[in-house]
Design a protein around this motif. Sequence first.
Motif, PDB file in Angstrom:
ATOM      1  N   VAL A 226      29.664  53.897  39.175  1.00 41.33           N
ATOM      2  CA  VAL A 226      29.920  53.046  40.126  1.00 41.33           C
ATOM      3  C   VAL A 226      29.180  53.153  41.509  1.00 41.33           C
ATOM      4  O   VAL A 226      29.129  54.261  42.182  1.00 41.33           O
ATOM      5  CB  VAL A 226      31.140  52.970  40.536  1.00 41.33           C
ATOM      6  CG1 VAL A 226      32.072  51.750  41.310  1.00 41.33           C
ATOM      7  CG2 VAL A 226      32.086  52.562  38.956  1.00 41.33           C
TER       8      VAL A 226
ATOM      9  N   ARG B  81      42.542  40.902  38.048  1.00 44.01           N
ATOM     10  CA  ARG B  81      43.162  41.284  36.884  1.00 44.01           C
ATOM     11  C   ARG B  81      43.741  42.725  37.636  1.00 44.01           C
ATOM     12  O   ARG B  81      43.077  43.629  37.859  1.00 44.01           O
ATOM     13  CB  ARG B  81      42.396  41.254  35.511  1.00 44.01           C
ATOM     14  CG  ARG B  81      43.044  42.123  34.434  1.00 44.01           C
ATOM     15  CD  ARG B  81      42.172  41.840  33.245  1.00 44.01           C
ATOM     16  NE  ARG B  81      42.724  41.787  32.088  1.00 44.01           N
ATOM     17  CZ  ARG B  81      41.898  41.492  30.969  1.00 44.01           C
ATOM     18  NH1 ARG B  81      40.784  41.149  30.826  1.00 44.01           N
ATOM     19  NH2 ARG B  81      42.581  41.307  29.830  1.00 44.01           N
TER      20      ARG B  81
ATOM     21  N   THR C  76      38.539  46.904  41.148  1.00 36.04           N
ATOM     22  CA  THR C  76      37.839  46.765  42.157  1.00 36.04           C
ATOM     23  C   THR C  76      38.527  47.208  43.348  1.00 36.04           C
ATOM     24  O   THR C  76      38.339  48.164  44.043  1.00 36.04           O
ATOM     25  CB  THR C  76      36.976  45.415  42.631  1.00 36.04           C
ATOM     26  OG1 THR C  76      36.573  44.885  41.624  1.00 36.04           O
ATOM     27  CG2 THR C  76      36.298  45.650  43.846  1.00 36.04           C
TER      28      THR C  76
ATOM     29  N   ARG D 137      33.577  46.253  34.428  1.00 36.96           N
ATOM     30  CA  ARG D 137      34.717  45.379  34.428  1.00 36.96           C
ATOM     31  C   ARG D 137      34.895  45.293  35.871  1.00 36.96           C
ATOM     32  O   ARG D 137      36.242  46.008  36.250  1.00 36.96           O
ATOM     33  CB  ARG D 137      35.525  45.531  33.324  1.00 36.96           C
ATOM     34  CG  ARG D 137      36.220  44.381  32.858  1.00 36.96           C
ATOM     35  CD  ARG D 137      37.293  44.465  31.743  1.00 36.96           C
ATOM     36  NE  ARG D 137      36.871  45.366  30.900  1.00 36.96           N
ATOM     37  CZ  ARG D 137      36.560  44.867  29.568  1.00 36.96           C
ATOM     38  NH1 ARG D 137      36.205  43.656  29.672  1.00 36.96           N
ATOM     39  NH2 ARG D 137      36.022  45.403  28.663  1.00 36.96           N
ATOM     40  N   THR D 138      34.546  44.839  36.797  1.00 40.96           N
ATOM     41  CA  THR D 138      35.230  44.962  38.135  1.00 40.96           C
ATOM     42  C   THR D 138      35.704  43.390  38.573  1.00 40.96           C
ATOM     43  O   THR D 138      35.369  43.073  39.578  1.00 40.96           O
ATOM     44  CB  THR D 138      34.091  45.217  39.403  1.00 40.96           C
ATOM     45  OG1 THR D 138      32.633  44.319  38.922  1.00 40.96           O
ATOM     46  CG2 THR D 138      33.812  46.588  39.128  1.00 40.96           C
ATOM     47  N   THR D 139      36.498  43.070  37.625  1.00 43.82           N
ATOM     48  CA  THR D 139      37.296  41.665  37.952  1.00 43.82           C
ATOM     49  C   THR D 139      38.161  41.762  39.022  1.00 43.82           C
ATOM     50  O   THR D 139      38.630  43.011  39.332  1.00 43.82           O
ATOM     51  CB  THR D 139      37.916  41.308  36.724  1.00 43.82           C
ATOM     52  OG1 THR D 139      39.222  42.462  36.365  1.00 43.82           O
ATOM     53  CG2 THR D 139      37.215  40.910  35.463  1.00 43.82           C
ATOM     54  N   LEU D 140      38.429  41.000  39.991  1.00 47.04           N
ATOM     55  CA  LEU D 140      38.860  40.876  41.148  1.00 47.04           C
ATOM     56  C   LEU D 140      40.707  40.343  41.064  1.00 47.04           C
ATOM     57  O   LEU D 140      41.464  40.938  41.771  1.00 47.04           O
ATOM     58  CB  LEU D 140      38.437  39.908  42.133  1.00 47.04           C
ATOM     59  CG  LEU D 140      36.823  40.283  42.571  1.00 47.04           C
ATOM     60  CD1 LEU D 140      36.364  39.225  43.650  1.00 47.04           C
ATOM     61  CD2 LEU D 140      36.788  41.703  42.928  1.00 47.04           C
TER      62      LEU D 140
ATOM     63  N   ALA E 214      36.744  51.226  33.682  1.00 46.12           N
ATOM     64  CA  ALA E 214      36.261  49.826  34.363  1.00 46.12           C
ATOM     65  C   ALA E 214      34.732  50.312  34.834  1.00 46.12           C
ATOM     66  O   ALA E 214      33.978  49.450  34.903  1.00 46.12           O
ATOM     67  CB  ALA E 214      37.194  49.756  35.528  1.00 46.12           C
ATOM     68  N   GLY E 215      34.532  51.562  35.226  1.00 41.56           N
ATOM     69  CA  GLY E 215      33.330  51.754  35.769  1.00 41.56           C
ATOM     70  C   GLY E 215      32.227  51.627  34.649  1.00 41.56           C
ATOM     71  O   GLY E 215      31.156  51.322  34.760  1.00 41.56           O
TER      72      GLY E 215
END
Lengths: 317, 248
Positions: free
Chosen positions: A203, B117, A184, B112-115, B107-108
């Motif tokens: 996204v 990792r 993120t 998986r938008t873990t904060l 990730a997109g």
Amino acid sequence: MAGRSSALTWTLAAVVVAAGVIPILIPSMATLVVLILAKGIVVLGIIILLQAGQVSFGHAMFFAAGAYTAGFWGKYLGVGDLVVYLVVGTVFATILGLLVGLFVVRYREIFFGMLNLAFSMVLWSLLEKMFHLTNGADGMRVPRPTVFGMAFSPENFQYVLLYLTLTIAIVATFVVQRFLESPTGNMLRAIKSNETRLEYLGVSARRILLIGYVISAALGGIGGVLVAVAQQIATPEFAYWTKSGEFVFIAILGGVGNAMGAFAGSAVFELVRFYASAQLANSWQLILGVVLIAIILFAPNGLIGLWKRQRAARDES
Amino acid sequence: MTAIVLLEARGLAIRFGGVVAADGVDLDVLEGEKLAIIGPNGAGKTTFLNIATGYLKPQAGTVKFLGKEITAHRPRDITRFGIARAFQIPQLFLDHTVIENLLIAAAGHSGRTTLMRSLHDLPERSEMESLLDLVSIRDVADRKAGELPEGKRKLVDIAVALALKPRLLLMDEPTSGVASSEKFAIMDILVAALEKQRVTSVFVEHDMDMVTRYADRVAVWSAGKIQISGPPAEVLADPVVREQVIGI
């Protein structure tokens, strides 16, 4: 590589020890160090948004949200506990951040900055005008709270506050650094470099910016509680645009590429203000202005960038 | 054996002021094929990619993907349905390294938008490294995308699109801006990668050598319509196409 990261660890350790020890040797510094650390925590939030290339000129609203949580508690509920202030202030700032964020993440650059400014000025005028609730321009006194249910004498309290603030600052720095390295956090930087491609990866850039915005609002709230408790007052000035500008100023001063820049910038800012205002009562802003111009011209990556450059030069020779 | 229709465009019409880009375009993309779209400059070929990925909304007509209408959807939704896009001018995160560009894409794709990792610790990392191998750019994995020459950036751009594991890849002049000596090498790599990943592809192309060599089917886009489509040898031999599109 290993040499450099261990050098960084040692420097960090030295800074943490200095922040913890200097106020014991010079007790008058304790509150100053709390202010440096608390504002640094707020500036961490500014640095998060700067990763996405967005500058908020209204983040003082979250700072004020935290500060007035403590103020309201003192006025309406009596002396509270610092830990409760921190939790409630952070939750309150987070909710405010989510509500404002839903609007502002639709905009970019100057529009983003100005819309934030507008929201913060609305809050400022509410705090100023709703006299019967907020005491208006006089602000709200924040009586010395208990900590984990324990009451402290003023002398001891300043150290309790100092070490609690130092602990929060360390945890916040670690969390923000991890966040910036996460998927993120990287997508936040991707908003700055190519938002179109980000959308073409499936996204939502707005959602990513909102996550960053809410985290930065929470950090603003934490910093606001700590400053209000340290200064024992919350005033509408906490939400005023010059306060927002100050946070952006500190971020640029320290360098935006690294979470540590927030504290380097905050330390220089508060120390210059402290000593310059003692020497030159009304023109300390002039000195800060000169410092900022020098930083922008000679060290565009801020104090942390300057430090890294020196280290790199030394490694090569 | 009839192939599955992946993408089905019907009656697409769009004009920009007085310029008609599409005026009743019907076009099917069949699963597994490599379809080239050729046509005069400004005919509307890129506009088609923009419509098919939701960047532009047509004034009339529909686009279906696997039978589901996607005409009014946004690019990020269409990406999630399985259509990826590579750009004429590579669209990369220039401040990130090549492998980071792919990891962000991965990730997109996985959501998986873990904060907490690190991006570099994502489970897709080894998969992304093999993708770099597949398009022969493993050697620049740790270079910043902004430092690379155009030819490499094109390949990174396509690798980023492939990281999304699309069923359909739309490419806009995959070899434009690349030195002509490298064009065939890049296309060889690219086509091998597409075949290995079983990705259907559409590419807008100017270079007739590219079309002859790499396309299974070619569609000619001219005057707002698909004038003719078929095997390259047949279409490129058509006298009207030779005159109006190829210019001989």
